[in-house]
Design a protein around this motif. Structure first.
Motif, PDB file in Angstrom:
ATOM      1  N   ALA A  90      -3.713  -6.754  -4.928  1.00  0.00           N
ATOM      2  CA  ALA A  90      -5.269  -7.323  -5.162  1.00  0.00           C
ATOM      3  C   ALA A  90      -5.234  -8.473  -4.422  1.00  0.00           C
ATOM      4  CB  ALA A  90      -5.331  -7.323  -6.774  1.00  0.00           C
ATOM      5  N   VAL A  91      -4.223  -9.393  -4.377  1.00  0.00           N
ATOM      6  CA  VAL A  91      -4.012 -10.678  -3.854  1.00  0.00           C
ATOM      7  C   VAL A  91      -4.389 -10.346  -2.101  1.00  0.00           C
ATOM      8  CG1 VAL A  91      -2.708 -12.607  -3.024  1.00  0.00           C
ATOM      9  CG2 VAL A  91      -2.935 -11.845  -5.468  1.00  0.00           C
ATOM     10  N   ALA A  92      -3.582  -9.393  -1.657  1.00  0.00           N
ATOM     11  CA  ALA A  92      -3.502  -8.988  -0.256  1.00  0.00           C
ATOM     12  C   ALA A  92      -5.036  -8.730   0.096  1.00  0.00           C
ATOM     13  CB  ALA A  92      -2.603  -7.919   0.090  1.00  0.00           C
ATOM     14  N   ASP A  93      -5.513  -7.762  -0.684  1.00  0.00           N
ATOM     15  CA  ASP A  93      -6.964  -7.384  -0.313  1.00  0.00           C
ATOM     16  C   ASP A  93      -7.934  -8.481  -0.579  1.00  0.00           C
ATOM     17  OD1 ASP A  93      -5.958  -4.824  -0.495  1.00  0.00           O
ATOM     18  OD2 ASP A  93      -6.880  -4.244  -2.257  1.00  0.00           O
ATOM     19  N   LEU A  94      -7.481  -9.642  -1.315  1.00  0.00           N
ATOM     20  CA  LEU A  94      -8.552 -10.707  -1.388  1.00  0.00           C
ATOM     21  C   LEU A  94      -8.380 -11.562  -0.352  1.00  0.00           C
ATOM     22  CD1 LEU A  94      -8.618 -11.230  -5.260  1.00  0.00           C
ATOM     23  CD2 LEU A  94     -10.585 -10.330  -3.968  1.00  0.00           C
ATOM     24  N   THR A  95      -7.216 -11.653   0.127  1.00  0.00           N
ATOM     25  CA  THR A  95      -6.896 -12.708   1.269  1.00  0.00           C
ATOM     26  C   THR A  95      -7.526 -12.110   2.567  1.00  0.00           C
ATOM     27  OG1 THR A  95      -4.891 -13.276   0.057  1.00  0.00           O
ATOM     28  CG2 THR A  95      -4.942 -13.880   2.640  1.00  0.00           C
ATOM     29  N   LEU A  96      -7.261 -10.781   2.663  1.00  0.00           N
ATOM     30  CA  LEU A  96      -7.866  -9.917   3.888  1.00  0.00           C
ATOM     31  C   LEU A  96      -9.352 -10.265   3.693  1.00  0.00           C
ATOM     32  CD1 LEU A  96      -7.659  -8.521   6.453  1.00  0.00           C
ATOM     33  CD2 LEU A  96      -7.567  -6.412   4.963  1.00  0.00           C
ATOM     34  N   ASN A 128     -11.057 -12.450   2.601  1.00  0.00           N
ATOM     35  CA  ASN A 128     -11.368 -13.996   2.785  1.00  0.00           C
ATOM     36  C   ASN A 128     -11.427 -14.389   4.135  1.00  0.00           C
ATOM     37  OD1 ASN A 128     -11.978 -16.533   1.989  1.00  0.00           O
ATOM     38  ND2 ASN A 128      -9.845 -17.067   1.495  1.00  0.00           N
ATOM     39  N   ARG A 129     -10.244 -13.646   4.860  1.00  0.00           N
ATOM     40  CA  ARG A 129     -10.426 -14.033   6.278  1.00  0.00           C
ATOM     41  C   ARG A 129     -11.155 -13.511   6.942  1.00  0.00           C
ATOM     42  NH1 ARG A 129      -3.674 -13.110   6.943  1.00  0.00           N
ATOM     43  NH2 ARG A 129      -3.212 -15.226   5.853  1.00  0.00           N
ATOM     44  N   LEU A 130     -11.628 -12.117   6.797  1.00  0.00           N
ATOM     45  CA  LEU A 130     -12.736 -11.619   7.491  1.00  0.00           C
ATOM     46  C   LEU A 130     -13.993 -12.309   7.408  1.00  0.00           C
ATOM     47  CD1 LEU A 130     -11.981  -7.982   6.663  1.00  0.00           C
ATOM     48  CD2 LEU A 130     -11.698  -8.958   8.907  1.00  0.00           C
ATOM     49  N   LEU A 131     -14.248 -12.568   6.123  1.00  0.00           N
ATOM     50  CA  LEU A 131     -15.539 -13.405   5.706  1.00  0.00           C
ATOM     51  C   LEU A 131     -15.790 -14.820   6.722  1.00  0.00           C
ATOM     52  CD1 LEU A 131     -16.071 -13.015   1.909  1.00  0.00           C
ATOM     53  CD2 LEU A 131     -17.520 -12.063   3.746  1.00  0.00           C
ATOM     54  N   LYS A 132     -14.353 -15.445   6.472  1.00  0.00           N
ATOM     55  CA  LYS A 132     -14.376 -16.987   7.383  1.00  0.00           C
ATOM     56  C   LYS A 132     -14.362 -16.636   8.927  1.00  0.00           C
ATOM     57  CE  LYS A 132     -11.400 -19.425   4.315  1.00  0.00           C
ATOM     58  NZ  LYS A 132      -9.949 -20.195   4.240  1.00  0.00           N
TER      59      LYS A 132
END
Length: 86
Positions: free
Chosen positions: A66-72, A74-78
């Motif tokens: 879940a952390v990996a998915d959210l991190t990805l 977040n990066r895509l949104l940024k």
């Protein structure tokens, strides 16, 4: 062991019947009584069962995913936000 602690049977007879050394019986009874004292004193820590450990490992893997998915995300949104404002 409980029979011996209750005084229901002679310790040496109990050990002979169960096929254990008296020293083993006394070691177990000491551990049992110490654990009881710790529990009554409020020390509730105990070793986890293998099932609990397996459950915790599965939960850890799920949380890491879940952390990996959210991190990805977040990066895509940024990255998409940076692309819009250039």
């Amino acid at each position: 062991m409980l029979e011996g602690l209750r005084g229901e049977e002679n310790i040496s007879e109990l050990c002979r019947r169960e096929g254990i050394a008296a020293s083993m019986y006394y070691g177990w009874s000491k551990e049992f009584l110490e654990a009881g004292k710790r529990r009554l004193a409020g020390d509730t820590a105990r070793a986890a069962t293998s099932g609990e450990v397996k459950d915790l490992r599965r939960e850890t893997v799920a949380l890491k995913e879940a952390v990996a998915d959210l991190t990805l995300e977040n990066r895509l949104l940024k990255n998409s936000m940076n692309g819009l404002y250039r």
